[in-house]
Design a protein around this motif. Structure first.
Motif, mmCIF file in Angstrom:
data_model
loop_
_atom_site.group_PDB
_atom_site.id
_atom_site.type_symbol
_atom_site.label_atom_id
_atom_site.label_comp_id
_atom_site.label_asym_id
_atom_site.label_seq_id
_atom_site.Cartn_x
_atom_site.Cartn_y
_atom_site.Cartn_z
ATOM 1 N N GLU A 33 62.551 77.377 67.194
ATOM 2 C CA GLU A 33 62.800 78.640 66.503
ATOM 3 C C GLU A 33 61.842 78.822 65.338
ATOM 4 N N LYS A 34 61.401 77.696 64.775
ATOM 5 C CA LYS A 34 60.327 77.730 63.778
ATOM 6 C C LYS A 34 59.103 77.068 64.397
ATOM 7 N N MET A 35 57.946 77.618 64.088
ATOM 8 C CA MET A 35 56.719 77.118 64.710
ATOM 9 C C MET A 35 56.074 75.973 63.928
ATOM 10 N N THR A 36 56.591 75.755 62.696
ATOM 11 C CA THR A 36 56.041 74.679 61.864
ATOM 12 C C THR A 36 57.170 73.863 61.254
ATOM 13 N N ALA A 37 57.037 72.537 61.297
ATOM 14 C CA ALA A 37 57.999 71.634 60.657
ATOM 15 C C ALA A 37 57.356 71.032 59.417
ATOM 16 N N GLN A 38 58.106 71.019 58.326
ATOM 17 C CA GLN A 38 57.646 70.358 57.105
ATOM 18 C C GLN A 38 58.103 68.900 57.126
ATOM 19 N N LEU A 39 57.163 68.006 56.921
ATOM 20 C CA LEU A 39 57.457 66.575 56.965
ATOM 21 C C LEU A 39 57.453 65.993 55.561
ATOM 22 N N LYS A 40 58.338 65.021 55.325
ATOM 23 C CA LYS A 40 58.502 64.456 53.989
ATOM 24 C C LYS A 40 58.528 62.937 54.035
ATOM 25 N N ALA A 41 58.277 62.346 52.885
ATOM 26 C CA ALA A 41 58.368 60.886 52.744
ATOM 27 C C ALA A 41 59.832 60.478 52.668
ATOM 28 N N SER A 42 60.208 59.459 53.436
ATOM 29 C CA SER A 42 61.614 59.053 53.498
ATOM 30 C C SER A 42 62.070 58.334 52.229
ATOM 31 N N LYS A 43 61.125 57.789 51.481
ATOM 32 C CA LYS A 43 61.491 57.100 50.241
ATOM 33 C C LYS A 43 60.311 57.132 49.275
ATOM 34 N N LYS A 44 60.592 56.861 48.034
ATOM 35 C CA LYS A 44 59.550 56.803 47.007
ATOM 36 C C LYS A 44 58.703 55.553 47.187
ATOM 37 N N LEU A 45 57.428 55.672 46.899
ATOM 38 C CA LEU A 45 56.549 54.502 46.914
ATOM 39 C C LEU A 45 55.913 54.317 45.547
ATOM 40 N N VAL A 46 56.203 53.172 44.938
ATOM 41 C CA VAL A 46 55.593 52.786 43.667
ATOM 42 C C VAL A 46 54.786 51.516 43.901
ATOM 43 N N VAL A 47 53.518 51.559 43.561
ATOM 44 C CA VAL A 47 52.609 50.426 43.766
ATOM 45 C C VAL A 47 52.201 49.863 42.406
ATOM 46 N N PRO A 48 52.309 48.540 42.220
ATOM 47 C CA PRO A 48 51.811 47.951 40.972
ATOM 48 C C PRO A 48 50.292 47.874 40.988
ATOM 49 N N ILE A 49 49.660 48.410 39.968
ATOM 50 C CA ILE A 49 48.198 48.426 39.937
ATOM 51 C C ILE A 49 47.674 47.994 38.571
ATOM 52 N N LYS A 50 46.430 47.561 38.584
ATOM 53 C CA LYS A 50 45.693 47.330 37.343
ATOM 54 C C LYS A 50 44.809 48.550 37.077
ATOM 55 N N ASP A 51 44.229 48.580 35.889
ATOM 56 C CA ASP A 51 43.357 49.704 35.532
ATOM 57 C C ASP A 51 42.237 49.859 36.568
ATOM 58 N N GLY A 52 42.017 51.103 37.000
ATOM 59 C CA GLY A 52 40.926 51.389 37.919
ATOM 60 C C GLY A 52 41.280 51.290 39.380
ATOM 61 N N GLU A 53 42.493 50.874 39.707
ATOM 62 C CA GLU A 53 42.848 50.696 41.116
ATOM 63 C C GLU A 53 43.423 51.959 41.752
ATOM 64 N N ALA A 54 43.937 52.894 40.949
ATOM 65 C CA ALA A 54 44.607 54.072 41.502
ATOM 66 C C ALA A 54 43.710 54.847 42.462
ATOM 67 N N GLU A 55 42.442 55.018 42.092
ATOM 68 C CA GLU A 55 41.530 55.806 42.934
ATOM 69 C C GLU A 55 41.165 55.068 44.222
ATOM 70 N N ARG A 56 41.542 53.811 44.332
ATOM 71 C CA ARG A 56 41.237 53.049 45.549
ATOM 72 C C ARG A 56 42.431 52.998 46.514
ATOM 73 N N ILE A 57 43.477 53.761 46.203
ATOM 74 C CA ILE A 57 44.648 53.854 47.074
ATOM 75 C C ILE A 57 44.496 55.078 47.978
ATOM 76 N N ILE A 58 44.655 54.869 49.277
ATOM 77 C CA ILE A 58 44.540 55.940 50.272
ATOM 78 C C ILE A 58 45.791 55.939 51.147
ATOM 79 N N SER A 59 46.365 57.124 51.386
ATOM 80 C CA SER A 59 47.503 57.261 52.302
ATOM 81 C C SER A 59 47.065 58.079 53.511
ATOM 82 N N ILE A 60 47.382 57.586 54.702
ATOM 83 C CA ILE A 60 47.017 58.239 55.957
ATOM 84 C C ILE A 60 48.294 58.589 56.714
ATOM 85 N N ILE A 61 48.374 59.837 57.182
ATOM 86 C CA ILE A 61 49.544 60.282 57.935
ATOM 87 C C ILE A 61 49.331 60.009 59.423
#
Length: 369
Positions: free
Chosen positions: A286-314
């Motif tokens: 009945e709808k032509m598009t489904a919105q998909l969501k993350a089932s839970k929160k993801l928190v990653v422990p990082i050091k300075d400078g690591e955030a830009e090196r995190i990649i998420s792939i669907i």
């Protein structure tokens, strides 16, 4: 040279006085034969020392015993104590033959008081013998990814072929801490069991009291294994496991390891629970598009400078086919740090989408709907 060293000493002293939780890099050292610090959410190893060395583990064995009991026995079930579980040497909750004990009380006696008799009673209830239960422990360990571990009993009393590694033990503990019942039990300081005798169980794990955010897990000691400690703490949406094996200063070692790594790593929220991450086409819906969501929160422990090196792939097959139910799992979010997979989160639908009726298909074909 001497003046520079003298000045550096007072700078460190000044910082330590300002922050009672500060631990300098020089102080962060595992005094045990082997040790590890691991992030529960991602399984990322933050510190290591001889993490693949095979060593006896004493009563930290009971982490696996408890996990199997929780997975295999209903928590409201009563257990009739097998005579072979009575009088087992070492730590005890003084079970009696044929006594009926609630499994939840056995679990608290196992993890808070380290009852070897409780461990044996659980083994007989689950598998009918210590030998068969040990095989089940080894099978479960391999499923978890603990490949250099061998259990010969459910309690950790010394046996030449009973061993683990710091890494394997951290993986077993990580799996156990993901179980809400286990997590609650090991974070309990005191338990009143439903028994006539010996019913006051206080937790032997001092980490709960001496470490900020301390919430588990298990101590162990035999003459052969020495003092072994699996500790955990939670701060700022991060839970770390610290393990030290054969360590006379076990509690201080674990506390220092936890304090230092909570100081060194900061929480980075990759996505929130329920956050919409992708719209995807739906066939015959009945709808032509489904919105998909993350089932839970993801928190990653990082050091300075690591955030830009995190990649998420669907990872999802497109298109989806109606009908779809709200919160239906349809794919995954794969998260990488420096090319290494650190987390897999389920991707779910945000709403129900009913299958299109024949009339609806005709109207859509005619561009009337």
């Amino acid at each position: 040279m001497f003046k520079r060293m003298f000045k550096s000493f007072f700078v460190l002293l000044f910082i330590a006085l300002l922050n009672p939780f500060f631990v300098s890099a020089q102080e962060v050292y595992c005094n045990g034969a082997a040790g590890i610090v691991l992030d529960v959410e991602t399984g990322r190893v933050l510190y290591e020392k001889n993490i693949h060395q095979e060593l006896p583990m004493a009563s930290t064995t009971k982490i696996m015993t408890a996990l199997l009991a929780i997975e295999r026995i209903p928590l409201d079930q009563q257990v009739k104590i097998h005579p072979e579980a009575v009088g087992v040497e070492g730590s005890s909750i003084y079970l009696k033959a044929n006594e009926k004990v609630n499994i939840i009380d056995l679990l608290y006696g196992l993890m808070l008081r380290s009852g070897n008799d409780a461990a044996t009673a659980i083994a007989y209830e689950v598998s009918g013998s210590v030998e068969d239960f040990s095989q089940l422990m080894n099978q479960r360990a391999k499923e978890i990814g603990a490949k250099n571990t061998n259990f010969m009993n459910p309690h950790g009393l010394h046996h030449q072929e009973h061993y683990t590694t710091a890494y394997d033990l951290s993986m077993i503990t990580r799996a156990a801490l993901r179980n809400p019942t286990f997590k609650k039990i090991v974070n309990t300081k005191f338990w009143l069991a439903d028994r006539e005798d010996y019913k006051h169980f206080s937790n032997k794990n001092k980490i709960l009291s001496i470490c900020e955010g301390g919430d588990g897990v298990k101590i162990g000691f035999t003459k052969k294994a020495g003092r072994c400690l699996v500790a955990s703490a939670t701060r700022n949406d991060m839970q770390f496991i610290a393990i030290t094996l054969n360590d006379g200063d076990w509690f201080n070692t674990a506390k220092n390891l936890l304090d230092y790594h909570f100081e060194s790593y900061k929480p980075y929220e990759v996505f929130k629970e329920g956050e919409l991450v992708k719209g995807i086409s739906v066939k015959n819906g009945e709808k032509m598009t489904a919105q998909l969501k993350a089932s839970k929160k993801l928190v990653v422990p990082i050091k300075d400078g690591e955030a830009e090196r995190i990649i998420s792939i669907i990872d999802v097959q497109e298109p989806l086919y109606a009908p779809l139910m709200k919160n239906q799992r349809v794919g995954r979010i794969l998260t990488y740090l420096d090319g290494n997979l650190i987390n897999i989160t389920d991707l779910t639908t945000d709403e129900d989408i009913n299958k299109l009726s024949i009339k609806g298909k005709v109207l859509r074909f005619m561009n009337l709907r």
